[in-house]
Each structure stands twice: as structure tokens, then as C-alpha cells.
Design a protein around this motif. Structure first.
Motif, mmCIF file in Angstrom:
data_model
loop_
_atom_site.group_PDB
_atom_site.id
_atom_site.type_symbol
_atom_site.label_atom_id
_atom_site.label_comp_id
_atom_site.label_asym_id
_atom_site.label_seq_id
_atom_site.Cartn_x
_atom_site.Cartn_y
_atom_site.Cartn_z
ATOM 1 N N TRP A 59 0.662 6.913 -1.973
ATOM 2 C CA TRP A 59 0.204 8.212 -2.239
ATOM 3 C C TRP A 59 1.392 9.269 -2.084
ATOM 4 O O TRP A 59 1.287 10.437 -2.973
ATOM 5 C CB TRP A 59 -0.920 8.384 -1.071
ATOM 6 N N ARG A 60 2.173 9.033 -1.478
ATOM 7 C CA ARG A 60 3.725 9.872 -1.413
ATOM 8 C C ARG A 60 4.175 10.156 -2.674
ATOM 9 O O ARG A 60 4.372 11.298 -3.288
ATOM 10 C CB ARG A 60 4.360 9.516 -0.292
ATOM 11 N N GLU A 65 4.946 12.666 -7.899
ATOM 12 C CA GLU A 65 4.974 12.650 -9.328
ATOM 13 C C GLU A 65 3.979 13.850 -10.017
ATOM 14 O O GLU A 65 4.324 14.673 -10.771
ATOM 15 C CB GLU A 65 3.974 11.395 -10.008
ATOM 16 N N GLU A 66 2.891 14.362 -9.187
ATOM 17 C CA GLU A 66 2.325 15.163 -9.634
ATOM 18 C C GLU A 66 2.960 16.612 -9.236
ATOM 19 O O GLU A 66 2.813 17.564 -10.088
ATOM 20 C CB GLU A 66 0.826 15.507 -8.666
ATOM 21 N N ALA A 70 3.743 19.452 -11.999
ATOM 22 C CA ALA A 70 3.259 20.758 -11.932
ATOM 23 C C ALA A 70 4.550 21.595 -12.232
ATOM 24 O O ALA A 70 4.366 22.763 -12.914
ATOM 25 C CB ALA A 70 2.936 21.091 -10.545
ATOM 26 N N ARG A 71 5.620 21.117 -11.749
ATOM 27 C CA ARG A 71 6.881 22.059 -12.044
ATOM 28 C C ARG A 71 7.248 21.983 -13.454
ATOM 29 O O ARG A 71 7.549 23.082 -14.219
ATOM 30 C CB ARG A 71 8.061 21.373 -11.381
ATOM 31 N N LYS A 72 7.086 20.761 -14.190
ATOM 32 C CA LYS A 72 7.376 20.838 -15.592
ATOM 33 C C LYS A 72 6.339 22.061 -16.286
ATOM 34 O O LYS A 72 6.914 22.732 -17.089
ATOM 35 C CB LYS A 72 7.155 19.548 -16.104
ATOM 36 N N CYS A 73 5.106 21.883 -15.994
ATOM 37 C CA CYS A 73 4.124 22.703 -16.703
ATOM 38 C C CYS A 73 4.463 24.164 -16.471
ATOM 39 O O CYS A 73 4.384 24.928 -17.316
ATOM 40 C CB CYS A 73 2.708 22.180 -16.001
ATOM 41 N N ALA A 74 4.766 24.581 -15.046
ATOM 42 C CA ALA A 74 5.125 26.073 -14.805
ATOM 43 C C ALA A 74 6.503 26.455 -15.597
ATOM 44 O O ALA A 74 6.397 27.569 -16.139
ATOM 45 C CB ALA A 74 5.533 26.090 -13.176
ATOM 46 N N LYS A 75 7.405 25.356 -15.732
ATOM 47 C CA LYS A 75 8.562 25.831 -16.473
ATOM 48 C C LYS A 75 8.094 26.059 -18.118
ATOM 49 O O LYS A 75 8.700 27.122 -18.561
ATOM 50 C CB LYS A 75 9.720 24.615 -16.445
ATOM 51 N N GLU A 76 7.588 25.150 -18.514
ATOM 52 C CA GLU A 76 7.061 25.164 -20.082
ATOM 53 C C GLU A 76 5.983 26.555 -20.122
ATOM 54 O O GLU A 76 6.148 27.356 -21.140
ATOM 55 C CB GLU A 76 6.015 24.181 -20.278
#
Length: 128
Positions: A59-60, A65-66, A70-76
Motif C-alpha cells: 500500500w505504501r 506511485e500515486e 499527481a506530481r507529474k500531472c501537476a507539473k504538466e
């Protein structure tokens, strides 16, 4: 009767000794079974604990990974916003350029008209 009583006491003592022996034997059997149960319970607990740790680690890993996604999506998203702002800025600059070009054309036409007027006035002043 004294001999008979003595035999009863001996028989009673013998029965008590045999009862105690049976009791200790049953206690020993129960102890070995319960110690086996304790070992079995310990193994089951250790196995359940390892499985819980593995699941927790899984789970960790999923969480990490999530978070990364989320970081990649925010950067994009930030990059797209910046790109959109540049496009809007370019569109604004293009509009201003169009307005300036129209104004320039109007001024050139006016200059041309004034040149013609000036020539006409020169011709009026210098009749030949």
C-alpha cells in the motif's frame, strides 16, 4: 477389624497415589498440547504479522506511485497553463500588431493624401 482398616487405608493411599499420578500425567499431556498450541499460535501470529507488513509495504508503494503521478500531472498542468498564457500573450500581441498595421495604413494613406494636397497647393502657387 484393625487389619481391615489398615488395608482400607493402604488401598485408599494407593488409590490417591494413582489418582495423583493420573492427574500429573493428564497435566503433562495438557501442558505439551498447550505448549504446542502456543508455538502454533506464535507461528500463526508471525505469519500474519509478515503478511500485514507485506500488505502495508504494498500500500505504501501504491501511495508513493500515486503521489508521483499527481506530481507529474501537476507539473504538466503548470506547463500547459504557461504555454496557454504565452499563446494568449502572442494573440494579444498579434491583435496589437494588426491594429498598429491598420493605423499605419491609415497614416500612410493620409500621408499620401497630404502629399497630393501639397502637390496641388504647389501647383496653385507656381502656375506655369
Amino acid at each position: 477389624m484393625g487389619g481391615r482398616r489398615r488395608q482400607i487405608y493402604i488401598a485408599l493411599a494407593l488409590v490417591m497415589v494413582m489418582g495423583i499420578a493420573v492427574y500429573f500425567r493428564l497435566w503433562a499431556i495438557d501442558y505439551s498440547i498447550s505448549s504446542d498450541d502456543t508455538a502454533l499460535l506464535r507461528r500463526q501470529f508471525d505469519l500474519a504479522n509478515r503478511e500485514a507488513m507485506d500488505e502495508s509495504a504494498e500500500w505504501r508503494q501504491r501511495y508513493d506511485e500515486e503521489v508521483e503521478r499527481a506530481r507529474k500531472c501537476a507539473k504538466e498542468l503548470i506547463e500547459i497553463k504557461e504555454s496557454l498564457e504565452k499563446v494568449e500573450e502572442a494573440a494579444s500581441i498579434n491583435k496589437k500588431l494588426e491594429l498598429l498595421q491598420k493605423e499605419n495604413m491609415g497614416l500612410l494613406e493620409r500621408v499620401e493624401y497630404l502629399k497630393q494636397e501639397l502637390e496641388a497647393e504647389k501647383l496653385k502657387c507656381n502656375p506655369q
